[in-house]
Design an enzyme around this catalytic site. Structure first.
Site, PDB file in Angstrom:
ATOM      1  N   ASP A 541      64.149  45.170  79.996  1.00 24.07           N
ATOM      2  CA  ASP A 541      63.466  45.624  78.787  1.00 24.07           C
ATOM      3  C   ASP A 541      63.295  44.429  77.868  1.00 24.07           C
ATOM      4  OD1 ASP A 541      62.529  46.749  76.468  1.00 24.07           O
ATOM      5  OD2 ASP A 541      64.158  48.215  76.253  1.00 24.07           O
ATOM      6  N   TYR A 630      46.390  45.343  66.973  1.00 29.04           N
ATOM      7  CA  TYR A 630      46.660  44.629  68.227  1.00 29.04           C
ATOM      8  C   TYR A 630      46.522  43.126  68.016  1.00 29.04           C
ATOM      9  CZ  TYR A 630      46.059  42.948  73.013  1.00 29.04           C
ATOM     10  OH  TYR A 630      46.190  42.262  74.180  1.00 29.04           O
ATOM     11  N   LYS A 634      49.483  40.002  68.271  1.00 27.44           N
ATOM     12  CA  LYS A 634      49.387  38.810  69.107  1.00 27.44           C
ATOM     13  C   LYS A 634      49.462  37.531  68.266  1.00 27.44           C
ATOM     14  CE  LYS A 634      48.946  40.460  73.311  1.00 27.44           C
ATOM     15  NZ  LYS A 634      49.910  40.112  74.386  1.00 27.44           N
TER      16      LYS A 634
END
Length: 782
Positions: A541, A630, A634
């Site tokens: 994870d 999004y 990033k």
């Protein structure tokens, strides 16, 4: 075939030198010199000249010599090419280019080995079949030596046998002849030119040394064709035998030369009266030089078929059919030593392929040379070739396609960029060993998946018999398909088992087992022989520091490639915390843990970090200004990753398409259009679609090179989504009338997108054009 000045280099996991390796090398190998060379061919196809120095830019970059010096080389094979300096005769010769470069090499303490003709045919007023060719070259050689009397080493003609074959036996190069007489005439002319040139040079410098290069591939065959293989294995020595004054009535090819070809006895005995044995035998070694001859034509593609007037047969690369593979370098070099008892240098070591395979090939040759020195063979040097790579050798220089193979430096950057080969050479030059985990894996030429045809041993029979090296008779009309450089992707089948084939080799750890990019990395690691572990979220994870630390501590990867992420751009507007948790926190945790464990790290960013307020492609230094959740996830990830692990590699890329994913834009468009249904695409959103195999392969090369920071990797080209659909539909022969081009505001996207997010790079344009990528994509689908 440079120094990376980053302060992190000494601790980089991809470039670790052993402090004890000088002692381990033994005195016999300590004096093995490292030479280098530049691919400098000026070959002629009809009336068109192909000039590697123009194409690689060295013609205008004297500063390259300082880069070469940083490698620690002691000598360089350097062009003083007749065609370039005196294309219109010595009276109009222009020495200025060479004057400057030889002066700089002298300042740097690098010994030039001057090459006067390199696979060339001379200026326009001559050619390899011109009876006056030898005297004309000798006149030029005398002029060179007169101008540079301190030069001590020369190669007047590079690989005369190979050049004669390609020019006068197979018709590839000027003067494009295809018969045995022309072949031998071209060979004799070149060898006579070597003798006369050295005589002329030694009038000025009596101690000048001849470094005569030749490619000595070995031929194997079925029993039926043993005579042909014997002939070709005798022929492979012919240029060196002529120069050494060995071609007399007892020579195995004397009858062939006199009776079958029709060469006058006086032309042959001239070499007996004027021997010019090389001071150093220069052996050029290529994977595809060893051949196998087989009359069972049905086993092989038509382009390999040929004959000698007596039998029809296929001529294929031995590495692709013989279970024993190629003749190992130690065996080949020892044959040279036992035949001539003269000093040897390996004068070309190059492989056009992926970076780790280039490293493996150079390592194999270097270690063979070291071992031979230990065994008492006088091997002087190994030559890294080619420093600046090469153009269009995949087609034997018969086309000008712009096909580039990187070498020690990669020319696809604004300035020559040092690759991992440069790091390796610096270590070898210092007497150290170069360590990289991927060097523990056999090269592709040693793995069973290299076999493209029904496997046979060297005698043409199935099984694992010992090497016999059948040597075998004339075939002047034979058609051969030879290439000195492996063409990546041709016959490179998946290597099944790369995950477990090298259990003791630290793996490349890949996150994102269920994603398109993660699967692509695993697939291409199989092809490239890179041991890897592909992990799902259940395996590790990435948002849990303890989970990440535990797995990395257990697997001890040399590098981690993070392809895991939250990719649903519109859903991210509704799930901003989850998106940031995976894309930002997960990447930052991986980077920090890799830094703590001394592992390299790669992660992926997006063109959506930009706002689209630009009319030309974005480069790495452009300011980020994401328009959606999004993109922000990033952009922040980039900052945190590089803060946590400054030597991380952050790849910004754009919309994926690839042959192994049926859910990308191109696949959906083709499937929809093929069914006759309408296909809707944005007409005002311009992107740089990226072909996944190109993205993965170039990312792996950059990783192995030890590159850091942000890189843009996208196929060059900017195109709107609707135009992309039109293009691919036209190429696939589908009806474009049902493509509906709409503005993005009508498409119902929850997340804002930049209207222009095309990517380019100021660090290096590594990926081919979008048109090229689309063509390959469609070929993969058929």
């Amino acid at each position: 075939m440079i120094a990376n000045t980053r302060s992190e280099e000494q601790s980089s996991p991809v470039n670790v030198a052993s402090s004890n390796s000088v002692a381990n090398s033994a005195n016999s190998a300590a004096n093995l010199e490292l030479w280098a060379g530049i691919e400098c061919t000026v070959n002629r196809i009809g009336d068109q000249y192909f000039d590697q120095l123009e194409r690689n830019g060295h013609l205008n970059r004297i500063e390259d010599l300082d880069l070469f010096d940083s490698l620690g080389i002691t000598a360089i094979r350097y062009p003083a090419l007749w065609e370039r300096i005196a294309p219109n005769g010595l009276a109009q010769a222009d020495w200025s280019w060479l004057d400057q470069r030889l002066e700089r090499l002298d300042d740097l303490g690098i010994r030039p080995i001057l090459g006067l003709v390199h696979h060339g045919s001379g200026p326009r007023d001559t050619n390899l079949l011109d009876p006056a060719f030898p005297e004309k070259l000798a006149e030029f050689a005398h002029a060179v030596a007169t101008r540079y009397p301190w030069i001590t080493h020369y190669t007047p003609v590079n690989e005369p046998l190979t050049t004669a074959r390609f020019s006068a036996l197979y018709g590839h190069w000027y003067p494009h002849k295809r018969d045995g007489l022309a072949f031998i005439q071209a060979l004799l002319n070149q060898c006579r030119a070597v003798v006369l040139s050295m005589q002329a040079i030694r009038q000025i410098n009596p101690s000048a040394q001849l470094v005569q290069t030749e490619d000595l591939g070995k031929i194997f065959s079925t029993p039926l064709l043993a005579y042909q293989a014997e002939f070709e294995n005798n022929r492979r020595w012919l240029s060196l035998d002529l120069l050494c004054g060995r071609v007399d009535r007892e020579h195995p090819l004397w009858e062939y030369l006199r009776e079958l070809v029709g060469i006058g006895e006086a032309e042959l005995t001239w070499f007996l009266d004027h021997p010019c044995a090389p001071d150093i035998m220069g052996i050029n070694r290529y994977l595809t030089s060893d051949r196998f001859l087989d009359e069972r034509l049905e086993r092989y593609p038509a382009h390999t078929h040929g004959g000698n007037g007596k039998h029809q047969y296929a001529d294929v690369e031995a590495v692709r059919v013989c279970v024993e593979g190629i003749c190992d370098a130690q065996t080949l070099l020892k044959e040279v030593w036992e035949r001539y008892q003269l000093p040897i240098a390996v004068t070309e070591v190059h492989l056009g392929c992926t970076r780790e395979e280039q490293l493996r090939w150079l390592k194999e040759i270097w270690e063979a040379a070291q071992q031979l020195r230990t065994d008492g063979v006088d091997i002087r040097a190994v030559t890294a070739w080619s420093l600046l790579g090469a153009y269009d050798w995949n087609s034997l220089l018969t086309r000008s396609d712009g096909y580039y193979e990187p070498g020690v430096f990669d020319l696809r950057s604004p300035q020559p960029r040092p690759t991992a080969l440069a790091q390796m050479l610096r270590q070898l030059a210092e007497g150290n060993e170069f360590h990289h985990p991927l060097l523990a894996v056999p090269g592709w030429w040693q793995r069973p998946e290299r076999l493209l045809y029904p496997p046979v041993n060297y005698t043409g029979e199935p099984g694992d018999q010992q090497l016999e090296g059948k040597n075998q008779e004339p075939g002047a009309n034979k058609q051969e398909s030879e290439a000195k450089h492996w063409k990546p992707g041709v016959g490179s089948q998946a290597l099944g088992g790369a995950q477990t084939s090298a259990a003791s080799t630290p793996p490349l750890l890949i996150t994102g087992a269920t994603g398109t990019l993660g699967k692509a990395f695993a697939r291409l690691c199989e092809v490239r022989g890179i041991p890897y572990q592909l992990l799902s979220r259940q395996d590790m994870d990435i948002t849990n520091p303890d989970s990440v630390d535990r797995v990395i501590a257990e697997l001890k990867p040399w590098a981690v490639v993070n392809t895991a992420g939250y990719v649903r751009v519109d859903d991210a507007e509704r799930e901003p915390d989850l998106c940031r948790f995976i894309n930002t926190d997960g990447a930052a945790i991986l980077a920090e843990t890799c830094a703590n464990h001394g592992a390299a790290f790669v992660t992926f960013s997006s063109d959506l970090v930009f706002d689209g307020n630009r009319a030309e492609p974005y480069v790495e230094s452009c300011e980020v200004a994401p328009l959606n959740v999004y993109g922000r996830s990033k952009a922040i990830a980039e900052q945190r990753v590089l803060a946590n692990h400054p030597c991380s590699l952050v790849i910004r890329t754009s919309a994926f398409f690839g042959p192994w994913d049926e859910h990308n834009f191109l696949a959906i468009a083709l499937r929809t259009l093929a069914s006759g249904q309408p296909f809707i695409a944005a007409e005002d959103a311009v992107v740089s679609p990226t072909y996944v195999p190109d993205l993965v392969n170039n990312t792996l090369d950059l990783l192995i090179d030890g590159e850091c920071g942000i890189w843009h990797l996208a196929n060059s080209g900017a195109i709107a989504w609707s135009e992309l659909a039109q293009t691919v539909a036209n190429l696939a022969g589908l009806d474009t009338a049902v493509i509906e081009a709409r503005p993005t505001k009508d498409l119902g996207w929850a997340a804002s997108r930049p209207v222009y997010s095309a990517l380019s790079s100021e660090r290096g344009i590594l990926l081919p054009s979008l048109d090229d990528a689309i063509d390959r994509y469609l070929c993969q689908r058929t």
